[in-house]
Write an enzyme that holds these catalytic residues in place. Structure first.
Site, mmCIF file in Angstrom:
data_model
loop_
_atom_site.group_PDB
_atom_site.id
_atom_site.type_symbol
_atom_site.label_atom_id
_atom_site.label_comp_id
_atom_site.label_asym_id
_atom_site.label_seq_id
_atom_site.Cartn_x
_atom_site.Cartn_y
_atom_site.Cartn_z
ATOM 1 N N SER B 278 0.855 -1.171 0.000
ATOM 2 C CA SER B 278 0.000 0.000 0.000
ATOM 3 C C SER B 278 0.891 1.220 0.000
ATOM 4 O O SER B 278 2.050 1.130 0.374
ATOM 5 C CB SER B 278 -0.876 0.055 1.252
ATOM 6 O OG SER B 278 -1.614 -1.126 1.402
ATOM 7 N N ASP B 350 7.756 -8.369 12.199
ATOM 8 C CA ASP B 350 7.644 -9.805 12.449
ATOM 9 C C ASP B 350 6.837 -10.030 13.718
ATOM 10 O O ASP B 350 7.346 -9.919 14.827
ATOM 11 C CB ASP B 350 9.041 -10.426 12.582
ATOM 12 C CG ASP B 350 8.971 -11.951 12.612
ATOM 13 O OD1 ASP B 350 7.873 -12.500 12.405
ATOM 14 O OD2 ASP B 350 10.012 -12.582 12.850
ATOM 15 N N ASP B 353 5.781 -15.857 15.162
ATOM 16 C CA ASP B 353 6.957 -16.702 15.315
ATOM 17 C C ASP B 353 6.551 -18.148 15.588
ATOM 18 O O ASP B 353 5.437 -18.417 16.028
ATOM 19 C CB ASP B 353 7.835 -16.192 16.466
ATOM 20 C CG ASP B 353 8.582 -14.918 16.079
ATOM 21 O OD1 ASP B 353 8.762 -14.693 14.876
ATOM 22 O OD2 ASP B 353 8.955 -14.148 16.981
#
Lengths: 126, 816
Positions: B278, B350, B353
């Site tokens: 985006s 991130d 996990d």
């Protein structure tokens, strides 16, 4: 069309249409069956009356809705089915399908009547 | 006797036909029911003049009358007297236009697709349940419902949807219900939460941890540090490098010695993933003609019909906001009010996990963590399957999260590791509804930051501008406090040092306000430079779009909304600009080759002439895309593909690959290990060039106008259930992945918005679709053409319920 099938055709057309406004679509099969049980004289004519009685109503309503919608949705559905995107072909398919349901139900009604009361019915002079 | 046989036979055939036509057979709809003009699909064809200009609707559940005015794009402008009625009306109106879409997406998210479609979607259902979607949604819902403000919002919205559902008779069901032969069910607030989790899955629900661990195991830490660096060579981060910190950072948790040992070698740099991205950007008053900021946003998502977004204006005491919503979620997600405007792009932090689990024994009832056996929670999922008995599936949960696959089987997504527990921010409660509720009512920077403090997942770059001339951007969400590279690879699930140990304080999330350069922007690239004190991720979106936006914004003066609109449609590909000269030089360096003969010479000439713009009519992009991607494949396929190595590996990213092509022609990775010959970089460049030219020739014939980019790319907007005939195919548009105008084959700007702040806010927007979700409505796809040519509509922003506006023709009153 043989004049003898006019009453049956009209009953299926009118009663069938009214029933479908309030009841599920398959009510038209019940109407065609009952009407032919009452008025059916000849298997072939009964089928024809049922086929045309339901088919005509389905054709007319589908065609009207199709025109109102300018063929937008029928064009899409006719690509899905597939009918090459031809919305009017879908109107015809709709009418034939409704006709088959009505015709077979009327045929069944007529033949049941003939099985139950095997005496020939007084027929209007043609 | 024969008469009886005839009668019974006719009755049986007639009955059977009627029954068959009323029953769904596999994927075939019940044709009688479906084609019946009295109740079937014909009823869904909307008459072109059927929309009433005046209407009074009675909706039990409202507290006071609500005025709804519809503009010529059929955007509802809602004027309510309290929050309850506002969100009730939003729910009702959204359902009126998009019921099937919002319901269908929540079925996907909840793992309830097989219930509608049949056994073919059972694996999809198992996957979403095993991902803990409902588990996460329920946790978020509990938090939303514990807050009286958002409880009211969610409950009213759901009640509004239900008011619409309960008004429907079977013949009025949206088209897709008839085709798939099922009925709408009651809307529960949980569905709103599921919808936001589905967005979280879309934007943060994939992970390369397994592929990276495999790469580490196969090639060792030195190669991984070289090919998968922590920061890219070419980057232009969202928060400019050198932006001073306005906080004192917390210490990061210590890196476990076992990880240090595994990674012991030198130091790092990074890489990308295009497609879903985006853009957003805002220029300050100094750069604009009006002296007030201008803000733009275009979220890139999969292009679908019905459209992903729905436009609405929501007005009640304390709020008057316009923008787009996600059908099924209350409030405005991207939009503006009289004082402020905001937009979002995805942050590729991130936040997912994977922990390797050590089970005590084959019963899988306990796992080893922190020096002792801990119990595993077992959750039984009952999956309904259309036409078949229910299936039961047991999902195991640890304190990390669900063990997505606990035994050997083929995962739904190949990157999902088996016997690993997942830790994901989408499983943590946060009140995103409150964040948007407050943003809708924001009038300045303080309100905006207060709203952001409530936001969790999926992390987004919230760009903001107001009429007090502040511009700012915050990559925002819940970010785990990590040691460097935590979660770049699979983590040790037995050692608490590998657990997530807290959160970056929200006020310390990356941010920049009124930077000296006079603009803020994001395009999914790295949130910050390496000078930011916390670890967010080692890989983000590729830098090209962001850099191009910054390049143009830096030069911009006296900007108008149109300047920003033109930038949204920018078709320059920086990757081609960087790489093509080198590729042509390598191609030309070979004295005798097939590329210099006949038709190939034309192709080469064209590439020398081309200026890297991805216009619909250009031929260069068709060749470059095939050429470059095939070159990349030839470099890495032998060493990183599943075909070449037998395991799932992440491929080195574009930034690193480009460095290799530009600066390391003698790298050992260039040779194809699978052939006895020794390939050189010029060899690969020539072979991939031949491949590109051959492909296009096979597809379109001799070199010529048919090779144009729009033909080769073929942008399609598909129906959400991919029904043939219900999408828009082969749109004639330029742009592509990694380009500011990110219109690729299936993804693209799903909403383009430009807002000019000032004494009177002025806004423009378009999305590739229409307000109605009904394929039988002229408003199903009426905005696509405007979108295709890169234009925007001026948006109708009403200040009160009676304001005259010639584009507003219909007024409805919703009464209690």
């Amino acid at each position: 069309m043989n004049r003898g099938i006019w009453p049956l055709f009209l009953v299926i057309l009118v009663a069938g249409a009214v029933a479908q406004v309030f009841l599920p679509w398959w009510s038209v099969a019940v109407v065609a069956f009952a009407a032919a049980l009452w008025l059916g004289t000849h298997g072939g004519w009964a089928f024809l009356a049922g086929f045309e009685g339901v088919g005509f109503v389905w054709f007319a309503l589908a065609a009207w809705l199709n025109v109102q919608n300018q063929g937008l949705l029928s064009h899409r559905v006719a690509q899905l089915l597939p009918l090459g995107g031809n919305g009017w072909a879908l109107v015809v398919v709709t009418a034939i399908l409704g006709g088959l349901v009505g015709g077979l139900a009327a045929l069944a009604g007529c033949w049941v009547r003939q099985a139950v009361s095997p005496k020939p019915v007084a027929q209007p002079v043609s | 006797m024969i008469k009886w046989i005839k009668a019974v036979l006719a009755l049986a055939i007639s009955g059977a036909l009627t029954w068959v036509l009323n029953t769904k057979q596999g994927d075939v709809p019940p044709f009688g029911k479906f084609l019946s003009p009295f109740e079937g699909f014909w009823q869904n064809g909307e008459a072109t003049d059927a929309f009433p200009a005046q209407q009074n609707l009675t909706l039990p559940g409202l507290q006071a009358p609500v005025q709804v005015r519809f503009d010529d794009r059929r955007v509802p402008h809602v004027f309510a007297q309290n929050d309850h009625d506002l969100y009730f009306a939003q729910g009702y109106l959204t359902a009126r236009d998009r019921l099937w879409q919002m319901d269908f997406v929540t079925h996907v998210a909840a793992g309830r697709l097989a219930e509608i479609v049949g056994p073919s979607r059972l694996e999809t259902d198992r996957f979403f349940r095993r991902m803990g979607m409902v588990y996460g949604a329920q946790k978020s819902l509990d938090m939303v419902m514990a807050n009286p403000v958002t409880h009211n919002v969610l409950q009213s919205y759901s009640d509004g949807i239900n008011a619409y559902i309960s008004s429907l008779s079977a013949k009025e069901y949206p088209f897709e219900y008839k085709l798939l032969n099922y009925a709408p069910e009651r809307w529960e607030p949980l569905k709103c939460a599921l919808l936001l989790k589905y967005m979280a899955f879309d934007l943060s629900g994939r992970s390369d941890d397994l592929r990276m661990s495999n790469a580490l195991n196969k090639y060792g830490p030195a190669v991984v540090k070289d090919l998968f660096p922590d920061y890219p060579q070419r980057e232009d981060p969202i928060v400019p490098v050198g932006t001073p910190l306005d906080f004192k950072p917390l210490p990061a948790p210590p890196t476990p010695p076992s990880f240090q040992a595994a990674m012991s070698e030198k130091v790092p740099a990074r890489e990308p993933d295009p497609e879903l991205g985006s853009n957003n950007f805002a220029v300050s008053g100094e750069k604009s003609a009006s002296g007030f900021p201008i803000l733009a946003n275009d979220p890139h998502l999969q292009l679908n019909l019905p459209s992903i977004w729905y436009q609405i204006q929501l007005t009640a005491p304390g709020v008057n906001v316009y923008g787009v919503t996600i059908p099924g979620a209350p409030t405005v997600i991207i939009g503006f009010n009289q004082q402020v405007a905001w937009g979002v792009t995805n942050v590729a932090a991130d936040v997912m996990d994977w922990y390797q689990i050590k089970f005590r024994d084959h019963t899988r009832r306990e796992y080893w963590h922190d020096g002792r056996w801990k119990p595993i929670r077992r959750v039984v999922e009952r999956i309904k399957v259309r036409g078949q008995p229910d299936r039961l599936d047991t999902v195991l949960y640890t304190h990390h999260g669900p063990i997505v696959y606990d035994r050997d089987e083929k995962p739904f997504l190949s990157e999902t590791p088996i016997r690993h527990a997942m830790r994901w921010t989408a499983h943590d409660a946060a009140n995103e509804v409150l964040a948007f509720y407050l943003l809708n009512r924001a009038s300045n920077y303080q309100d905006y930051t207060a709203a952001l403090a409530n936001y969790g997942s999926p992390a987004q770059n919230f760009i903001f501008a107001d009429n007090q001339k502040d511009i700012t951007i915050w990559p925002n969400g819940k970010f785990p406090l990590k040691w460097r590279d935590q979660g770049k690879f699979i983590l040790d699930g037995t050692d608490p040092a590998y657990d997530w140990q807290g959160w970056i304080p929200q006020v310390q999330n990356p941010h920049v306000k009124n930077p000296a350069r006079g603009f803020v922007s994001s395009a999914n690239q790295s949130s910050t430079g390496p000078d930011y004190p916390y670890y967010l991720n080692w890989t983000f979106g590729s830098y090209e779009r962001g850099h191009r936006i910054n390049e143009r914004l830096a030069r911009m003066t006296r900007a108008t909304p149109d300047s920003l609109r033109v930038l949204q449609n920018d078709n320059l590909n920086l990757n081609a600009q960087l790489m093509l000269p080198r590729m042509l030089a390598l191609l030309d360096s070979q004295p005798q080759n097939v590329a210099k003969r006949g038709a190939r010479q034309q192709v080469r000439t064209e590439m020398h002439r081309w200026k890297y713009f991805y216009e619909a009519n250009a031929i260069g992009p068709s060749i470059f895309e095939l050429w470059y991607s095939n070159l990349v494949r030839r470099i890495w396929e032998d060493d990183f593909s599943k075909k070449g190595t037998g395991i799932e590996l992440r491929w080195p990213g574009r930034d690193r690959t480009n460095t290799l092509i530009l600066q390391e022609p003698d790298s050992k990775w260039i040779d194809d290990r699978r052939t006895p010959a020794k390939e050189t970089l010029p060899d690969l460049v020539r072979l991939s060039f031949e491949f590109a030219a051959d492909s296009l020739q096979r597809k379109f014939g001799e070199f010529g106008p048919k090779w144009r980019w729009a033909n080769q790319k073929s942008t399609d907007i598909l129906h959400l259930a991919q029904l043939p005939g219900f999408g828009r195919m082969d749109l004639d548009v330029g742009g592509g992945a990694g380009i500011v105008n990110a219109t690729s084959e299936r993804n693209g700007p799903s909403w383009r918005m430009v807002v000019a702040l000032g004494p009177q806010v002025q806004a423009y927007g378009v999305y590739p679709g229409g307000q109605s979700g009904n394929p039988g409505s002229p408003f199903y796809d009426n905005m696509i053409e405007t979108w295709r040519v890169g234009q925007l509509y001026p948006l109708v922003f009403l200040h009160n319920a009676t304001e005259q506006n010639k584009r507003v023709q219909a007024t409805w009153t919703l009464n209690k």
